[in-house]
Design a protein around this motif. Structure first.
Motif, PDB file in Angstrom:
ATOM      1  N   ALA A   1     -15.130 -29.201  37.844  1.00  0.00           N
ATOM      2  CA  ALA A   1     -14.931 -30.511  37.229  1.00  0.00           C
ATOM      3  C   ALA A   1     -16.216 -31.018  36.588  1.00  0.00           C
ATOM      4  O   ALA A   1     -16.179 -31.657  35.528  1.00  0.00           O
ATOM      5  N   LEU A   2     -17.359 -30.749  37.213  1.00  0.00           N
ATOM      6  CA  LEU A   2     -18.639 -31.143  36.618  1.00  0.00           C
ATOM      7  C   LEU A   2     -18.839 -30.432  35.280  1.00  0.00           C
ATOM      8  O   LEU A   2     -19.298 -31.039  34.299  1.00  0.00           O
ATOM      9  N   ALA A   3     -18.501 -29.151  35.231  1.00  0.00           N
ATOM     10  CA  ALA A   3     -18.614 -28.399  33.974  1.00  0.00           C
ATOM     11  C   ALA A   3     -17.717 -29.009  32.906  1.00  0.00           C
ATOM     12  O   ALA A   3     -18.105 -29.120  31.727  1.00  0.00           O
ATOM     13  N   TYR A   4     -16.525 -29.391  33.301  1.00  0.00           N
ATOM     14  CA  TYR A   4     -15.591 -30.042  32.369  1.00  0.00           C
ATOM     15  C   TYR A   4     -16.174 -31.351  31.844  1.00  0.00           C
ATOM     16  O   TYR A   4     -16.148 -31.625  30.635  1.00  0.00           O
ATOM     17  N   LEU A   5     -16.713 -32.179  32.735  1.00  0.00           N
ATOM     18  CA  LEU A   5     -17.271 -33.469  32.325  1.00  0.00           C
ATOM     19  C   LEU A   5     -18.480 -33.291  31.418  1.00  0.00           C
ATOM     20  O   LEU A   5     -18.678 -34.064  30.470  1.00  0.00           O
ATOM     21  N   ARG A   6     -19.287 -32.271  31.698  1.00  0.00           N
ATOM     22  CA  ARG A   6     -20.426 -31.993  30.822  1.00  0.00           C
ATOM     23  C   ARG A   6     -19.953 -31.558  29.439  1.00  0.00           C
ATOM     24  O   ARG A   6     -20.552 -31.921  28.418  1.00  0.00           O
TER      25      ARG A   6
ATOM     26  N   ASN B   1     -19.114 -34.550  27.254  1.00  0.00           N
ATOM     27  CA  ASN B   1     -20.181 -35.468  26.860  1.00  0.00           C
ATOM     28  C   ASN B   1     -20.470 -35.557  25.360  1.00  0.00           C
ATOM     29  O   ASN B   1     -20.554 -36.665  24.814  1.00  0.00           O
ATOM     30  N   PRO B   2     -20.646 -34.449  24.652  1.00  0.00           N
ATOM     31  CA  PRO B   2     -21.030 -34.568  23.233  1.00  0.00           C
ATOM     32  C   PRO B   2     -20.007 -35.311  22.373  1.00  0.00           C
ATOM     33  O   PRO B   2     -20.356 -35.816  21.293  1.00  0.00           O
ATOM     34  N   TYR B   3     -18.784 -35.397  22.838  1.00  0.00           N
ATOM     35  CA  TYR B   3     -17.714 -36.029  22.067  1.00  0.00           C
ATOM     36  C   TYR B   3     -17.441 -37.468  22.507  1.00  0.00           C
ATOM     37  O   TYR B   3     -16.630 -38.163  21.888  1.00  0.00           O
ATOM     38  N   LEU B   4     -18.100 -37.903  23.575  1.00  0.00           N
ATOM     39  CA  LEU B   4     -17.882 -39.246  24.087  1.00  0.00           C
ATOM     40  C   LEU B   4     -18.659 -40.285  23.285  1.00  0.00           C
ATOM     41  O   LEU B   4     -19.537 -39.956  22.484  1.00  0.00           O
TER      42      LEU B   4
ATOM     43  N   GLU C   1     -22.360 -40.098  22.792  1.00  0.00           N
ATOM     44  CA  GLU C   1     -22.548 -38.685  23.136  1.00  0.00           C
ATOM     45  C   GLU C   1     -22.798 -38.466  24.634  1.00  0.00           C
ATOM     46  O   GLU C   1     -23.466 -37.512  25.032  1.00  0.00           O
ATOM     47  N   GLY C   2     -22.242 -39.352  25.455  1.00  0.00           N
ATOM     48  CA  GLY C   2     -22.371 -39.188  26.898  1.00  0.00           C
ATOM     49  C   GLY C   2     -23.776 -39.383  27.424  1.00  0.00           C
ATOM     50  O   GLY C   2     -24.050 -39.067  28.585  1.00  0.00           O
ATOM     51  N   LYS C   3     -24.674 -39.917  26.581  1.00  0.00           N
ATOM     52  CA  LYS C   3     -26.042 -40.187  27.050  1.00  0.00           C
ATOM     53  C   LYS C   3     -26.063 -41.419  27.942  1.00  0.00           C
ATOM     54  O   LYS C   3     -26.857 -41.507  28.879  1.00  0.00           O
TER      55      LYS C   3
ATOM     56  N   GLU D   1     -25.834 -34.520  37.565  1.00  0.00           N
ATOM     57  CA  GLU D   1     -25.321 -33.319  36.920  1.00  0.00           C
ATOM     58  C   GLU D   1     -24.520 -33.562  35.639  1.00  0.00           C
ATOM     59  O   GLU D   1     -24.240 -32.596  34.918  1.00  0.00           O
ATOM     60  N   VAL D   2     -24.187 -34.816  35.345  1.00  0.00           N
ATOM     61  CA  VAL D   2     -23.334 -35.079  34.175  1.00  0.00           C
ATOM     62  C   VAL D   2     -24.007 -35.966  33.141  1.00  0.00           C
ATOM     63  O   VAL D   2     -23.970 -35.666  31.943  1.00  0.00           O
ATOM     64  N   VAL D   3     -24.616 -37.057  33.557  1.00  0.00           N
ATOM     65  CA  VAL D   3     -25.173 -38.037  32.616  1.00  0.00           C
ATOM     66  C   VAL D   3     -26.226 -37.390  31.724  1.00  0.00           C
ATOM     67  O   VAL D   3     -27.204 -36.814  32.210  1.00  0.00           O
ATOM     68  N   GLY D   4     -25.998 -37.460  30.423  1.00  0.00           N
ATOM     69  CA  GLY D   4     -26.977 -36.981  29.464  1.00  0.00           C
ATOM     70  C   GLY D   4     -27.127 -35.478  29.385  1.00  0.00           C
ATOM     71  O   GLY D   4     -28.029 -34.970  28.709  1.00  0.00           O
ATOM     72  N   LYS D   5     -26.235 -34.749  30.059  1.00  0.00           N
ATOM     73  CA  LYS D   5     -26.358 -33.277  30.066  1.00  0.00           C
ATOM     74  C   LYS D   5     -25.709 -32.668  28.831  1.00  0.00           C
ATOM     75  O   LYS D   5     -24.765 -33.209  28.271  1.00  0.00           O
TER      76      LYS D   5
END
Length: 418
Positions: A251-256, A259-262, A265-267, A414-418
């Motif tokens: 799930a962490l991999a999925y959330l990462r 990010n670029p599309y959020l 950009e999930g930053k 593991e997710v924010v800004g990755k």
């Protein structure tokens, strides 16, 4: 409930600043207080509790960010309590971490007649408060409406985020995650995580979720984890960070990957569910998520959302929970609090709240008589809602309370800004 407390609450630094909150202003004399202390609440029948509470004030502490709920409590519930029991309800809006900090300070200071009576609470807040002996109980067995109208064997009532309740809180309302789009703008309603990924990629910069530990942002992430990893393995998982991290890595991999599309950009992420909701209502976002199962029809009725806004769920389900009412261990009016909590579980009050607030009721429909059932049956959910039977058929449980802060910490790393 909103934000939660995850640290040790009984901090000595709170004592001096909160000692002044310890005494009630409505005690007219020391004789009255002494007489009150002689009363043994444990031995009272419910009729005796009502008599003891007559003419008293009950403070109800809880999150005050929902203006419609505030108005209902002030304009419907409080007048009903005054008319029926001669009890004055005093609503005290306060975030839960402040409530429990104040309570811990009063208890540490030895305040026996505390300022807090009822508390709106659930999840790890409840677990922390109960384990630190900050709550009164068990008490639900003294409440006739609990026995008569609540499914007392349901896990929604016996467990709170997989933590045993053991009679220390009574159900207030039910919540369940729903997602939403404006179908006039984005007709797609993703049925699973894979379709949601495609949705986000199709509308780059227009989708996001609130930053954890916001309650709604946190449950969205847990819902993604349940969707991708399955929820069953977490129900008896040890609260060990490395164990949890290994289990949720897919799930962490999925959330990462999201990010670029959020948005941004999930930053960064919206600081709260309120901010996210306003961004959605203003058209800055094309997606929103909420714990309020019927928030969409309420917002449409209020003119905040367009009439083409629609709720949806993933096919594998969405997380649901119950929020509760507890009583402070040092409450100065335990009798009044029990009478108020009992009334909140009455079919009449629950039906009114369902009709006004569109809050999932806590009463067991099968325990109601025909007249009581009719009061619920006649409620029109409004536009954009998922029918209740369909909603509840896709209800999946919350993860254990002690896992929630661990997941939130891992997400930050593991997710924010990755």
């Amino acid at each position: 409930m909103k934000k939660r407390v995850v640290s040790v609450l009984l901090a000595a630094t709170m004592v001096l600043s909160l000692t002044a909150c310890g005494s009630r202003n409505d005690e007219s004399s020391s004789e009255k207080k002494e007489a009150k202390e002689e009363v043994n609440i444990e031995d009272m029948s419910f009729d005796e509790l009502k008599e003891e509470a007559k003419g008293s004030t009950v403070t109800f502490y809880g999150w005050g960010g929902d203006e419609k709920l505030n108005a209902w409590l002030d304009d419907v519930f409080a007048p009903a309590m005054k008319e029926k029991y001669d009890i004055t309800m005093e609503r005290v809006p306060m975030d839960i971490e402040q409530v429990l900090s104040q309570l811990s300070g009063e208890i540490e200071a030895g305040t026996e007649d505390g300022s807090i009576d009822m508390i709106w609470i659930n999840g790890e807040n409840f677990q922390s408060a109960k384990e630190n002996n900050m709550l009164y109980g068990p008490f639900v067995d003294k409440l006739p409406n609990f026995e008569e109208y609540i499914d007392t064997e349901s896990e929604d009532v016996t467990m709170d985020f997989a933590y045993p309740i053991e009679g220390y809180e009574a159900p207030y309302g039910k919540a369940q995650v729903v997602m939403m789009v404006d179908t006039a703008v984005t007709p797609e309603m993703p049925a699973n995580a894979e379709e949601f990924m495609e949705f986000v990629k199709k509308y780059p910069g227009k989708v996001t979720y609130p930053a954890l530990p916001d309650f709604t942002g946190s449950v969205f992430v847990r819902n993604i984890i349940s969707e991708i990893c399955g929820w069953e393995q977490f129900m008896d998982m040890e609260p060990d960070k490395e164990t949890v991290k290994a289990a949720i890595e897919p799930a962490l991999a999925y959330l990462r990957e999201l990010n670029p599309y959020l948005w941004n950009e999930g930053k960064t992420f919206p600081d709260s569910s309120v901010t996210q909701d306003n961004m959605f209502a203003d058209g800055e976002l094309v997606f929103n998520v909420t714990y309020g199962a019927y928030d969409v029809p309420v917002a449409i009725e209020d003119g905040k959302y367009t009439e083409t806004t629609q709720s949806f769920q993933f096919d594998k389900g969405t997380i649901g929970n119950t929020n509760f009412m507890a009583i402070a261990a040092n409450s100065g009016n335990k009798a009044g609090a029990m009478v108020a909590i009992n009334e909140m579980m009455s079919p009449e009050i629950q039906a009114d709240r369902f009709a006004t607030m569109k809050t999932l009721p806590v009463v067991d429909y099968d325990k109601l008589n025909d007249e009581q059932k009719a009061a619920f049956d006649e409620v029109e959910l409004g536009k954009g809602a998922i029918p209740q039977d369909e909603l509840l058929s896709k209800r999946i449980p919350e993860m254990p309370a002690e896992l929630v802060p661990i997941i939130e910490e891992i997400w930050q790393e593991e997710v924010v800004g990755k």
